[in-house]
Design an enzyme around this catalytic site. Structure first.
Site, PDB file in Angstrom:
ATOM      1  CG  HIS A  65     -15.242  26.519 -26.504  1.00 30.20           C
ATOM      2  ND1 HIS A  65     -14.769  25.837 -27.567  1.00 30.20           N
ATOM      3  CD2 HIS A  65     -14.507  26.944 -25.538  1.00 30.20           C
ATOM      4  CE1 HIS A  65     -13.503  25.930 -27.559  1.00 30.20           C
ATOM      5  NE2 HIS A  65     -13.183  26.855 -26.336  1.00 30.20           N
TER       6      HIS A  65
ATOM      7  CG  HIS B   9     -12.546  21.684 -26.430  1.00 31.44           C
ATOM      8  ND1 HIS B   9     -12.501  21.069 -27.587  1.00 31.44           N
ATOM      9  CD2 HIS B   9     -13.512  22.742 -26.661  1.00 31.44           C
ATOM     10  CE1 HIS B   9     -13.103  21.266 -28.382  1.00 31.44           C
ATOM     11  NE2 HIS B   9     -14.001  22.469 -27.875  1.00 31.44           N
TER      12      HIS B   9
ATOM     13  CB  THR C  24     -11.600  25.403 -31.750  1.00 31.68           C
ATOM     14  OG1 THR C  24     -12.530  24.890 -31.324  1.00 31.68           O
ATOM     15  CG2 THR C  24     -11.550  26.942 -31.089  1.00 31.68           C
TER      16      THR C  24
ATOM     17  CG  HIS D 294     -14.794  16.271 -31.076  1.00 33.27           C
ATOM     18  ND1 HIS D 294     -15.729  16.792 -32.005  1.00 33.27           N
ATOM     19  CD2 HIS D 294     -14.437  17.618 -30.311  1.00 33.27           C
ATOM     20  CE1 HIS D 294     -15.885  17.982 -31.665  1.00 33.27           C
ATOM     21  NE2 HIS D 294     -14.995  18.630 -30.810  1.00 33.27           N
TER      22      HIS D 294
ATOM     23  CG  HIS E 188     -18.150  22.151 -27.363  1.00 37.54           C
ATOM     24  ND1 HIS E 188     -18.983  23.152 -28.017  1.00 37.54           N
ATOM     25  CD2 HIS E 188     -16.979  22.301 -27.556  1.00 37.54           C
ATOM     26  CE1 HIS E 188     -18.148  24.042 -28.804  1.00 37.54           C
ATOM     27  NE2 HIS E 188     -16.971  23.540 -28.279  1.00 37.54           N
TER      28      HIS E 188
END
Length: 223
Positions: free
Chosen positions: A122, A105, A194, A76, A103
């Site tokens: 993050h 998002h 998360t 993802h 990583h």
């Protein structure tokens, strides 16, 4: 390296109507039950009563150093991982948290007064102290489109060939200090991971200053 996320992240996705989407994460595995029942789940909006603003930059002491890193397509998203605690650490409230990985998002997961942003980084840190109650600390940066960001542009060139492959690649020495972390104020709250297993008791520190970056954010994640 301590694994704190689901090892096979193809077991869940971000589809709102799908059987593996966020509404069902807590039902997919027993060990993911916090995703459904947790009382301190992330992400949240920074207007929440759970959030404090830290005005002193000295509250976070960063001691990063260059180290061998790998880029890994986790299904993802694409993460940048440093091995064996070799990339240094941060100190929060007297506790050392060693940098594990970063990583991205897109769009951002956290919001400020209801406003989302183009990208969110993050940086995940873990304490090795068995006496520490809260073992995970995440530093987050929020981005909006602006002038080019040298670190992200370099990384995008590396990860573009990996966008459609569940694989990893050794990319040599990467210095975490090259990631811009301007600003002297931070949001701080206690939350969770998360993504599954949605572990609670995570110390979140989110830079109040929004970082500008010109980038093709889809190259860094598939959310």
């Amino acid at each position: 390296m301590l694994i704190i996320y689901a090892e096979d992240e193809r077991e869940f996705d971000y589809s709102k109507g799908g059987e593996k989407g966020p509404a069902h994460w807590g039902d997919l595995k027993h060990e993911w039950s916090d995703c459904k029942k947790g009382a301190m789940q992330s992400p949240i909006d920074m207007s929440s009563d759970r959030v404090q603003v830290i005005a002193k930059s000295g509250e976070i002491k960063r001691r990063y150093k260059p180290s061998i890193a790998i880029v890994k397509n986790r299904g993802h998203d694409i993460s940048l991982q440093w091995l064996n605690n070799s990339a240094g650490m941060i100190k929060i409230n007297g506790t050392d948290y060693f940098l594990q990985q970063g990583h991205w998002h897109s769009p951002s997961e956290h919001t400020i007064n209801g406003r989302g942003f183009d990208l969110e980084l993050h940086m995940v840190h873990v304490s090795q102290d068995p006496n520490v109650t809260y073992t995970i600390a995440v530093i987050a940066l929020l981005y909006k489109i602006g002038p080019p960001d040298a670190f992200l542009n370099k990384l995008i060139k590396i990860v573009m060939p990996m966008a459609d492959k569940l694989t990893e690649r050794n990319i040599g020495v990467i210095d975490p200090k090259d990631i811009k972390m301007g600003g002297r104020k931070y949001y701080r709250y206690m939350g969770s991971l998360t993504v599954p297993p949605c572990t609670q008791g995570v110390i979140w520190t989110i830079n109040k200053k929004i970082t500008l970056a010109k980038l093709a954010s889809d190259d860094l994640m598939q959310k």
